[in-house]
Design a protein around this motif. Structure first.
Motif, PDB file in Angstrom:
ATOM      1  N   VAL A 290      15.746  17.525   0.989  1.00 17.93           N
ATOM      2  CA  VAL A 290      14.457  17.042   1.225  1.00 17.93           C
ATOM      3  C   VAL A 290      14.370  15.775   0.331  1.00 17.93           C
ATOM      4  O   VAL A 290      14.739  15.803  -0.869  1.00 17.93           O
ATOM      5  N   ASP A 291      14.078  14.322   0.866  1.00 20.04           N
ATOM      6  CA  ASP A 291      14.043  13.186   0.161  1.00 20.04           C
ATOM      7  C   ASP A 291      12.650  13.079  -0.380  1.00 20.04           C
ATOM      8  O   ASP A 291      11.703  12.729   0.147  1.00 20.04           O
ATOM      9  N   ARG A 292      12.688  13.334  -1.841  1.00 19.86           N
ATOM     10  CA  ARG A 292      11.519  13.256  -2.327  1.00 19.86           C
ATOM     11  C   ARG A 292      10.745  11.853  -2.588  1.00 19.86           C
ATOM     12  O   ARG A 292       9.652  11.763  -2.567  1.00 19.86           O
ATOM     13  N   ASP A 293      11.742  11.040  -3.096  1.00 21.57           N
ATOM     14  CA  ASP A 293      11.384   9.519  -2.966  1.00 21.57           C
ATOM     15  C   ASP A 293      10.833   9.038  -1.785  1.00 21.57           C
ATOM     16  O   ASP A 293       9.806   8.352  -1.824  1.00 21.57           O
ATOM     17  N   ARG A 294      11.540   9.204  -0.685  1.00 13.79           N
ATOM     18  CA  ARG A 294      10.989   8.891   0.809  1.00 13.79           C
ATOM     19  C   ARG A 294       9.644   9.717   1.019  1.00 13.79           C
ATOM     20  O   ARG A 294       8.654   8.818   1.505  1.00 13.79           O
ATOM     21  N   GLU A 295       9.459  10.744   0.625  1.00 18.41           N
ATOM     22  CA  GLU A 295       7.897  11.323   0.960  1.00 18.41           C
ATOM     23  C   GLU A 295       6.892  10.791  -0.122  1.00 18.41           C
ATOM     24  O   GLU A 295       5.789  10.588   0.353  1.00 18.41           O
ATOM     25  N   ARG A 296       7.195  10.526  -1.294  1.00 10.53           N
ATOM     26  CA  ARG A 296       6.422   9.958  -2.242  1.00 10.53           C
ATOM     27  C   ARG A 296       5.937   8.452  -1.801  1.00 10.53           C
ATOM     28  O   ARG A 296       4.779   8.300  -1.681  1.00 10.53           O
ATOM     29  N   ILE A 297       6.800   7.900  -1.355  1.00 13.44           N
ATOM     30  CA  ILE A 297       6.804   6.367  -0.745  1.00 13.44           C
ATOM     31  C   ILE A 297       5.790   6.321   0.245  1.00 13.44           C
ATOM     32  O   ILE A 297       5.029   5.616   0.419  1.00 13.44           O
ATOM     33  N   ALA A 298       6.094   7.269   1.209  1.00 13.22           N
ATOM     34  CA  ALA A 298       5.270   7.482   2.634  1.00 13.22           C
ATOM     35  C   ALA A 298       3.960   7.649   2.230  1.00 13.22           C
ATOM     36  O   ALA A 298       2.991   7.201   2.799  1.00 13.22           O
ATOM     37  N   ALA A 299       3.629   8.725   1.309  1.00 15.83           N
ATOM     38  CA  ALA A 299       2.260   9.050   0.944  1.00 15.83           C
ATOM     39  C   ALA A 299       1.498   7.596   0.298  1.00 15.83           C
ATOM     40  O   ALA A 299       0.229   7.720   0.575  1.00 15.83           O
ATOM     41  N   GLU A 300       2.377   7.144  -0.690  1.00 14.63           N
ATOM     42  CA  GLU A 300       1.636   5.947  -1.247  1.00 14.63           C
ATOM     43  C   GLU A 300       1.318   5.060  -0.099  1.00 14.63           C
ATOM     44  O   GLU A 300       0.127   4.313  -0.357  1.00 14.63           O
ATOM     45  N   LEU A 301       2.302   4.560   0.575  1.00 18.02           N
ATOM     46  CA  LEU A 301       1.829   3.758   1.922  1.00 18.02           C
ATOM     47  C   LEU A 301       0.840   4.110   2.701  1.00 18.02           C
ATOM     48  O   LEU A 301      -0.091   3.343   3.201  1.00 18.02           O
ATOM     49  N   THR A 302       0.484   5.360   2.810  1.00 21.85           N
ATOM     50  CA  THR A 302      -0.548   5.953   3.699  1.00 21.85           C
ATOM     51  C   THR A 302      -1.624   5.644   2.957  1.00 21.85           C
ATOM     52  O   THR A 302      -2.739   5.130   3.484  1.00 21.85           O
ATOM     53  N   ALA A 303      -1.869   6.056   1.763  1.00 21.94           N
ATOM     54  CA  ALA A 303      -3.039   5.800   0.842  1.00 21.94           C
ATOM     55  C   ALA A 303      -3.456   4.331   0.820  1.00 21.94           C
ATOM     56  O   ALA A 303      -4.494   3.911   1.037  1.00 21.94           O
ATOM     57  N   ILE A 304      -2.427   3.534   0.914  1.00 24.76           N
ATOM     58  CA  ILE A 304      -2.668   1.984   0.749  1.00 24.76           C
ATOM     59  C   ILE A 304      -3.458   1.581   1.721  1.00 24.76           C
ATOM     60  O   ILE A 304      -4.220   0.825   2.096  1.00 24.76           O
ATOM     61  N   ALA A 305      -2.849   2.026   2.975  1.00 23.22           N
ATOM     62  CA  ALA A 305      -3.099   1.556   4.273  1.00 23.22           C
ATOM     63  C   ALA A 305      -4.505   2.074   4.644  1.00 23.22           C
ATOM     64  O   ALA A 305      -5.413   1.497   5.255  1.00 23.22           O
ATOM     65  N   GLY A 306      -4.877   3.295   4.370  1.00 22.64           N
ATOM     66  CA  GLY A 306      -6.384   4.014   4.461  1.00 22.64           C
ATOM     67  C   GLY A 306      -7.377   3.045   3.588  1.00 22.64           C
ATOM     68  O   GLY A 306      -8.408   2.935   3.867  1.00 22.64           O
ATOM     69  N   TYR A 307      -6.930   2.759   2.416  1.00 26.80           N
ATOM     70  CA  TYR A 307      -7.590   2.124   1.350  1.00 26.80           C
ATOM     71  C   TYR A 307      -7.907   0.482   1.956  1.00 26.80           C
ATOM     72  O   TYR A 307      -9.267   0.102   2.045  1.00 26.80           O
ATOM     73  N   ALA A 308      -6.984   0.084   2.799  1.00 27.80           N
ATOM     74  CA  ALA A 308      -7.137  -1.359   3.340  1.00 27.80           C
ATOM     75  C   ALA A 308      -8.358  -1.261   4.514  1.00 27.80           C
ATOM     76  O   ALA A 308      -8.853  -2.304   4.790  1.00 27.80           O
ATOM     77  N   ASP A 309      -8.540   0.049   4.988  1.00 29.88           N
ATOM     78  CA  ASP A 309      -9.362  -0.379   5.884  1.00 29.88           C
ATOM     79  C   ASP A 309     -10.988  -0.359   5.366  1.00 29.88           C
ATOM     80  O   ASP A 309     -11.871  -0.782   6.007  1.00 29.88           O
ATOM     81  N   HIS A 310     -11.171   0.008   4.071  1.00 30.31           N
ATOM     82  CA  HIS A 310     -12.343  -0.220   3.490  1.00 30.31           C
ATOM     83  C   HIS A 310     -12.646  -1.495   2.719  1.00 30.31           C
ATOM     84  O   HIS A 310     -13.571  -1.732   2.255  1.00 30.31           O
ATOM     85  N   ILE A 311     -11.830  -2.294   2.715  1.00 24.21           N
ATOM     86  CA  ILE A 311     -11.812  -3.853   1.971  1.00 24.21           C
ATOM     87  C   ILE A 311     -12.481  -4.691   2.941  1.00 24.21           C
ATOM     88  O   ILE A 311     -12.191  -4.915   3.899  1.00 24.21           O
TER      89      ILE A 311
END
Length: 55
Positions: A29-50
């Motif tokens: 399991v690539d923990r760094d890949r999972e963490r980065i994917a979660a952060e990018l998903t959060a950023i993309a979700g936040y960008a919808d509200h700007i």
């Protein structure tokens, strides 16, 4: 000499068959890949509200 080459080919073939499923980190399991994917998903979700502009 021919017997040696045949035996060498058999040993190498067997090693490839055995090592194919166990060598490397394909099942890890690539923990760094999972963490980065979660952060990018959060950023993309936040960008919808700007707001898109102040005009």
């Amino acid at each position: 000499m021919l017997t040696f080459l045949i035996a060498l080919a058999l040993v190498l073939g067997l090693a490839l068959l055995i090592g194919r499923g166990t060598a490397g980190s394909t099942g890890a399991v690539d923990r760094d890949r999972e963490r980065i994917a979660a952060e990018l998903t959060a950023i993309a979700g936040y960008a919808d509200h700007i707001p898109r502009g102040h005009s």
